[in-house]
Motif scaffolding. Sequence first.
Motif, PDB file in Angstrom:
ATOM      1  N   VAL A  81       0.825  -1.212   0.000  1.00 22.80           N
ATOM      2  CA  VAL A  81       0.000   0.000   0.000  1.00 22.80           C
ATOM      3  C   VAL A  81       0.856   1.257   0.000  1.00 22.80           C
ATOM      4  N   ARG A  85       0.530   6.405   2.291  1.00 25.49           N
ATOM      5  CA  ARG A  85      -0.925   6.231   2.256  1.00 25.49           C
ATOM      6  C   ARG A  85      -1.463   5.867   3.630  1.00 25.49           C
ATOM      7  N   ASN A 123      -8.273  10.399  -2.982  1.00 24.51           N
ATOM      8  CA  ASN A 123      -7.603   9.432  -3.850  1.00 24.51           C
ATOM      9  C   ASN A 123      -6.956   8.321  -3.024  1.00 24.51           C
ATOM     10  N   VAL A 124      -6.306   8.701  -1.930  1.00 26.28           N
ATOM     11  CA  VAL A 124      -5.665   7.718  -1.048  1.00 26.28           C
ATOM     12  C   VAL A 124      -6.701   6.801  -0.405  1.00 26.28           C
ATOM     13  N   PHE A 127      -8.012   4.404  -2.966  1.00 28.83           N
ATOM     14  CA  PHE A 127      -7.031   3.361  -3.273  1.00 28.83           C
ATOM     15  C   PHE A 127      -7.055   2.261  -2.219  1.00 28.83           C
ATOM     16  N   TYR A 131      -8.075  -1.555  -2.696  1.00 28.26           N
ATOM     17  CA  TYR A 131      -7.062  -2.552  -2.358  1.00 28.26           C
ATOM     18  C   TYR A 131      -7.669  -3.637  -1.465  1.00 28.26           C
ATOM     19  N   GLU A 197       0.192  -0.751  -9.714  1.00 31.15           N
ATOM     20  CA  GLU A 197      -0.740   0.078  -8.956  1.00 31.15           C
ATOM     21  C   GLU A 197      -2.167  -0.158  -9.471  1.00 31.15           C
ATOM     22  N   LEU A 198      -3.098  -0.241  -8.573  1.00 31.49           N
ATOM     23  CA  LEU A 198      -4.467  -0.641  -8.910  1.00 31.49           C
ATOM     24  C   LEU A 198      -5.131   0.289  -9.921  1.00 31.49           C
ATOM     25  N   PHE A 199      -5.002   1.594  -9.726  1.00 34.20           N
ATOM     26  CA  PHE A 199      -5.689   2.538 -10.597  1.00 34.20           C
ATOM     27  C   PHE A 199      -5.240   2.409 -12.050  1.00 34.20           C
TER      28      PHE A 199
END
Length: 213
Positions: A81, A85, A123-124, A127, A131, A197-199
Amino acid sequence: EFLVYVSFISVITTVVTVALLFVKDQAFEKSFRDALFQVVSLVTTTGFVSADYTSWAPFLSVLFFILLFVGGSAGSTAGGVKIIRHVVLFKNSFLELKRQLHPSAVMPVRISGKAMDQGIVYNVLAFIMIYILVFLVGVVLLSAMNVEFDTAFGAVATSLGNVGPGIGNVGPLNNFSAMPMAGKWLLSTLMLLGRLELFTVLMLLSPHFWRNR
C-alpha cells in the motif's frame, strides 16, 4: 514518511525481538537479527527470509501477516500500500473524530506541516478501499478452489503486495507449486495489479478509457 518508516520498523522489530526472547528462548543477538531481517524484508517487499516466522508463535504470524500490507515508500520500487498512504489514512481518521466534535472547524490533513489537497486525500482513501476489496475478492476466489483459509489469505496478500513469502502453505519455507493452475493465474493477475498500482490497471479495464472522446 521516512521518519514514520524508520519508527515503524524499529517498533515492530523491538516487539518481535522481545517475543522471540520469551517464545524461542534465543540469545538476544540472534533474536534481534532474526526479527530485523524478517521485518525489513517484508516491509520493503524484498522477499528474502532467514527464518520461518510462521513457526515462532501465532501472535507473530498475525503480526507478519499485517506487514504484508505495509509496503515501502512512495516512489520506490517496493510493493504494498505504501507508508505515505497509511499516514494519510490514519491522520484523516483522527481528524475526522475532531471534525465530528467541531463541525465548523477547518482541519486539513498535514504532511510535514503542509496541508494536503482534499482531492489527494480522497484518492488515497479510494485506493485503500479498492485494495481491500480486491484482496477480499481474491481470498474468496482462491478459497473456492479448495485452498485452505490461512493459505488463501497469505497467498493473496503477498501476491497483491508483491512481497514474496506469506503465511500458511505459502510461508517462508514453502512456495506456490501446490496451488491449482487457476489459482496461479489468479495470483499472477493480482501480482500485476499490485505491481502496476491498482488505478493504472483498473483504468485500462474501464469502458470510459476506451470511449471515443
